[in-house]
Design a protein around this motif. Structure first.
Motif, short mmCIF file in Angstrom:
data_model
loop_
_atom_site.label_atom_id
_atom_site.label_comp_id
_atom_site.label_asym_id
_atom_site.label_seq_id
_atom_site.Cartn_x
_atom_site.Cartn_y
_atom_site.Cartn_z
N LEU A 154 41.40 53.69 33.13
CA LEU A 154 40.26 53.90 34.01
C LEU A 154 39.23 52.79 33.82
O LEU A 154 38.65 52.31 34.81
CB LEU A 154 39.63 55.27 33.71
N ARG A 155 39.00 52.39 32.58
CA ARG A 155 38.06 51.30 32.35
C ARG A 155 38.55 50.01 32.99
O ARG A 155 37.76 49.25 33.56
CB ARG A 155 37.86 51.11 30.85
N GLU A 156 39.87 49.77 32.88
CA GLU A 156 40.41 48.57 33.53
C GLU A 156 40.24 48.65 35.04
O GLU A 156 39.88 47.65 35.68
CB GLU A 156 41.89 48.43 33.16
N ARG A 157 40.51 49.85 35.60
CA ARG A 157 40.31 50.00 37.06
C ARG A 157 38.85 49.82 37.45
O ARG A 157 38.55 49.27 38.51
CB ARG A 157 40.81 51.37 37.51
N ILE A 158 37.94 50.32 36.56
CA ILE A 158 36.51 50.14 36.86
C ILE A 158 36.16 48.66 36.88
O ILE A 158 35.41 48.19 37.74
CB ILE A 158 35.67 50.90 35.82
N LEU A 164 36.15 43.80 42.64
CA LEU A 164 36.34 43.98 44.08
C LEU A 164 35.00 44.17 44.78
O LEU A 164 34.79 43.69 45.90
CB LEU A 164 37.24 45.19 44.31
N ARG A 165 34.07 44.90 44.08
CA ARG A 165 32.75 45.12 44.67
C ARG A 165 32.02 43.79 44.84
O ARG A 165 31.35 43.56 45.86
CB ARG A 165 31.95 46.06 43.78
N SER A 166 32.12 42.93 43.82
CA SER A 166 31.49 41.61 43.94
C SER A 166 32.09 40.84 45.11
O SER A 166 31.37 40.19 45.90
CB SER A 166 31.68 40.83 42.64
#
Length: 360
Positions: A154-158, A164-166
């Motif tokens: 989950l941390r890696e996905r975050i 991706l957000r950037s």
């Protein structure tokens, strides 16, 4: 006391002690008792004589149990028979009581055995529960390991989501610029469409005026009038189509305006951030101006040569040494004069800079 008399006395005690245990006393058993009692082994011949005498005493006492001085033998025999009968009754009661006690002991033993069985079952149940708890603990540890792995994923996905957000923010900035360009183009297109509608409207008005003039001038030209009407109908159809296209373009313009509004909102947020950054920049500029003023002030101060400083310090130290003052008892004279010299030196330096400033 002689050793022989002591041995005789001890052997007699040993005989009666061995006899009290229900065992026929012998020389070896009496010697064993003496050795066990800490008296050591004695002469076997002496112990043998003592054992013989003691056996004679035992026989005499046994004989005396069936005879009482001054009482007839029949009475003694009757008393002994009664004693034997009482002993028999007592033995029977003792056996009954013994049987009762044995039965109670058997019941207590059976109860204890049942309790032991229950305890063993409880221990087995406790072992089963412990094994189940261990199994559950292993399952929980496995679940914890899986949860830790999932948390890591989950941390890696975050992290990926943040990247991706950037990227999306960058694309949004590009989209904002594209939207601004598109809005400008649509506004220009809308203006051109408005001019086109106005031009067509003027042309329709001209045609209508021409038609009215033709009807007034000549009634014979009705065929031309019909043709003009046909042309007018076509123009009306074209006008309706053009108005429909204008409405579609207007809806598209509204959609683009909404997108532009959202983009303007984002621009407002960016303007707020820019204003904050501008405030920080203003504070930094203020601090820079203050530092520049300090540098300017320092630059405006007069230049003082090394010789002037040395002269001022020498004069200050001389004044400090010559100044009156009493050194307290126990105080360090060098320390006192050093402190006084430091004060006079600071005062002399300040006076020197003031004179240089006035001279400049």
């Amino acid at each position: 006391m002689k050793r022989k008399d002591e041995s005789t006395l001890l052997a007699t005690q040993g005989f009666w002690a061995v006899l009290a245990t229900g065992t026929p006393p012998t020389v070896d058993k009496v010697n064993a008792w003496l050795e066990a009692s800490g008296h050591g082994r004695r002469d076997r011949t002496l112990i043998n004589e003592v054992v013989k005498k003691c056996w004679v005493t035992v026989g005499e006492r046994t004989q005396q149990t069936s005879e009482l001085p001054g009482i007839p033998k029949d009475a003694v025999d009757l008393f002994l028979r009664l004693r034997e009968d009482l002993m028999t009754i007592c033995r029977a009661e003792f056996e009954d009581e013994r049987a009762h006690v044995v039965a109670e002991a058997d019941r207590a033993t059976e109860a204890a055995r049942l309790l032991r069985t229950d305890a063993e079952r409880s221990v087995q149940a406790a072992d089963t529960a412990r094994n189940a708890a261990l199994t559950r603990c292993e399952e929980l540890n496995a679940a914890l390991s899986r949860a830790s792995a999932e948390l890591k994923d989950l941390r890696e996905r975050i992290g990926e989501e943040r990247a991706l957000r950037s990227k999306v923010d960058f694309e949004l900035a590009n989209l904002k610029a594209t939207c601004a360009t598109e809005v400008k183009r649509l506004e220009e297109h809308r203006d051109s469409l408005t001019d086109e509608v106005r031009r067509v409207s003027l042309q329709v008005d001209v045609e209508r005026q021409s038609l009215k003039a033709s009807q007034a001038e000549c009634a014979d030209l009705r065929a031309l009038l019909s043709a003009a009407r046909d042309r007018e109908s076509k123009k009306d159809i074209e006008l309706v189509e053009l108005e429909a296209r204008c409405a579609a373009q207007a809806r598209q313009v509204e959609s683009e305006s909404a997108r532009a509004t959202r983009a303007e909102t984002r621009c407002a947020e960016l303007d707020t951030a820019l204003a904050t950054a501008g405030a920080d920049l203003f504070a930094e500029r203020t601090e820079t101006e203050r530092l520049r003023a300090i540098v300017t002030e320092l630059s405006d101060r007069p230049d003082v040569s090394v010789a002037q400083i040395e002269s001022a310090l020498a004069l200050a130290w001389a004044s400090a040494a010559a100044a009156p003052g009493k050194v307290e008892r126990g105080a360090d004279g060098a320390t006192v004069f050093a402190e006084r010299g430091a004060r006079y030196a600071a005062k002399a330096a300040k006076t020197l800079f003031k004179h240089q400033q006035r001279a400049k």
